[in-house]
Design a protein around this motif. Structure first.
Motif, PDB file in Angstrom:
ATOM      1  N   VAL A   1      35.006  11.294  17.284  1.00  0.00           N
ATOM      2  CA  VAL A   1      34.934  10.164  16.804  1.00  0.00           C
ATOM      3  C   VAL A   1      36.284   9.644  15.849  1.00  0.00           C
ATOM      4  O   VAL A   1      36.514  10.547  15.250  1.00  0.00           O
ATOM      5  N   VAL A   2      36.750   8.564  16.275  1.00  0.00           N
ATOM      6  CA  VAL A   2      38.060   8.298  15.344  1.00  0.00           C
ATOM      7  C   VAL A   2      37.773   6.816  14.853  1.00  0.00           C
ATOM      8  O   VAL A   2      37.193   6.011  15.129  1.00  0.00           O
ATOM      9  N   VAL A   3      38.356   6.760  13.578  1.00  0.00           N
ATOM     10  CA  VAL A   3      38.432   5.641  12.678  1.00  0.00           C
ATOM     11  C   VAL A   3      39.750   5.453  12.181  1.00  0.00           C
ATOM     12  O   VAL A   3      40.327   6.134  11.652  1.00  0.00           O
ATOM     13  N   ASP A   4      40.198   4.179  12.514  1.00  0.00           N
ATOM     14  CA  ASP A   4      41.583   3.594  12.032  1.00  0.00           C
ATOM     15  C   ASP A   4      42.535   4.774  12.604  1.00  0.00           C
ATOM     16  O   ASP A   4      43.319   4.973  11.881  1.00  0.00           O
ATOM     17  N   GLY A   5      42.366   5.166  13.866  1.00  0.00           N
ATOM     18  CA  GLY A   5      43.559   5.823  14.352  1.00  0.00           C
ATOM     19  C   GLY A   5      43.654   7.494  14.163  1.00  0.00           C
ATOM     20  O   GLY A   5      44.331   8.168  14.291  1.00  0.00           O
ATOM     21  N   LYS A   6      42.648   7.707  13.213  1.00  0.00           N
ATOM     22  CA  LYS A   6      42.225   9.076  12.699  1.00  0.00           C
ATOM     23  C   LYS A   6      41.080   9.780  13.177  1.00  0.00           C
ATOM     24  O   LYS A   6      39.809   9.145  12.978  1.00  0.00           O
ATOM     25  N   LYS A   7      41.176  10.911  13.723  1.00  0.00           N
ATOM     26  CA  LYS A   7      39.969  11.725  14.443  1.00  0.00           C
ATOM     27  C   LYS A   7      39.323  12.401  13.030  1.00  0.00           C
ATOM     28  O   LYS A   7      39.680  13.115  12.255  1.00  0.00           O
ATOM     29  N   ILE A   8      38.114  11.760  12.689  1.00  0.00           N
ATOM     30  CA  ILE A   8      37.117  12.173  11.607  1.00  0.00           C
ATOM     31  C   ILE A   8      36.025  13.073  12.261  1.00  0.00           C
ATOM     32  O   ILE A   8      35.418  13.848  11.104  1.00  0.00           O
TER      33      ILE A   8
ATOM     34  N   GLY B   1      30.323  10.724  12.282  1.00  0.00           N
ATOM     35  CA  GLY B   1      31.061   9.450  12.150  1.00  0.00           C
ATOM     36  C   GLY B   1      31.239   8.938  10.774  1.00  0.00           C
ATOM     37  O   GLY B   1      30.880   9.617   9.836  1.00  0.00           O
ATOM     38  N   GLU B   2      31.479   7.413  10.759  1.00  0.00           N
ATOM     39  CA  GLU B   2      31.485   6.985   9.189  1.00  0.00           C
ATOM     40  C   GLU B   2      30.490   5.997   9.253  1.00  0.00           C
ATOM     41  O   GLU B   2      30.753   4.848  10.238  1.00  0.00           O
TER      42      GLU B   2
ATOM     43  N   ASP C   1      35.634   4.812  17.367  1.00  0.00           N
ATOM     44  CA  ASP C   1      36.026   4.947  18.942  1.00  0.00           C
ATOM     45  C   ASP C   1      35.372   6.252  19.004  1.00  0.00           C
ATOM     46  O   ASP C   1      35.739   7.298  18.601  1.00  0.00           O
ATOM     47  N   VAL C   2      34.364   6.271  19.922  1.00  0.00           N
ATOM     48  CA  VAL C   2      33.740   7.553  20.181  1.00  0.00           C
ATOM     49  C   VAL C   2      34.111   7.809  21.801  1.00  0.00           C
ATOM     50  O   VAL C   2      33.895   7.316  22.639  1.00  0.00           O
ATOM     51  N   SER C   3      34.450   9.147  21.841  1.00  0.00           N
ATOM     52  CA  SER C   3      34.658   9.753  23.113  1.00  0.00           C
ATOM     53  C   SER C   3      33.819  10.794  23.495  1.00  0.00           C
ATOM     54  O   SER C   3      33.336  11.898  22.499  1.00  0.00           O
ATOM     55  N   LEU C   4      33.518  11.261  24.762  1.00  0.00           N
ATOM     56  CA  LEU C   4      32.608  12.237  24.967  1.00  0.00           C
ATOM     57  C   LEU C   4      32.913  12.756  26.407  1.00  0.00           C
ATOM     58  O   LEU C   4      33.396  11.982  27.430  1.00  0.00           O
TER      59      LEU C   4
END
Length: 147
Positions: free
Chosen positions: A13-20, A123-124, A130-133
């Motif tokens: 999961v990515v938030v604001d371009g950062k993988k969290i 996630g947040e 953005d969720v990838s799987l």
């Protein structure tokens, strides 16, 4: 609570371009607190998910739980699981818990999964994510504690 489980080879999961959040084999858990849900509901759902036998054993049968398989969990809040599409074409989300209560139950659910010994990423809550799987199987299971 409602959850959509996807057995994955990998999820992030990515938030604001950062993988969290990032996991290897395990479960992507999309979770939504509903009106009337409590910490007991969250405990019940966490225990069910941890014990659900949807991972392959050495014979290729779905006999192993998340914990048995050594898999991880990526837990992502998703209030749209509460969508009511019974009237018209625009979903309503009134069955979802309030934002404050939903956040508390989301955070509680994460701690309940961790307490069961499962490696967990998240996630947040409330963020645009953005969720990838890479779905394994594919295996996708819907759980609803009110059903």
């Amino acid at each position: 609570m409602r959850a959509l489980l996807q057995r994955v080879h990998h999820a992030s999961v990515v938030v604001d371009g950062k993988k969290i959040g990032d996991i290897g084999p395990g479960l992507l858990i999309l979770i939504c607190a509903m009106q009337g849900d409590t910490t007991a509901t969250a405990d019940q759902l966490a225990a069910k998910i941890a014990k659900l036998r949807i991972f392959k054993d050495d014979s290729g049968k779905m006999n192993l739980s998340l914990k048995d398989s050594g898999g991880s969990a990526l837990i992502v809040s998703q209030f749209t699981l509460a969508a009511d599409t019974s009237r018209g074409n625009r979903p309503g989300f009134s069955p979802a818990a309030s934002q404050e209560h939903g956040r508390r139950l989301y955070e509680y659910f994460i701690q309940a999964v961790i307490a069961l010994g499962i490696t967990t990423a998240t996630g947040e809550f409330g963020a645009d994510m953005d969720v990838s799987l890479t779905n394994a199987g594919p295996v996708t299971i819907w759980l609803d504690t009110n059903a």
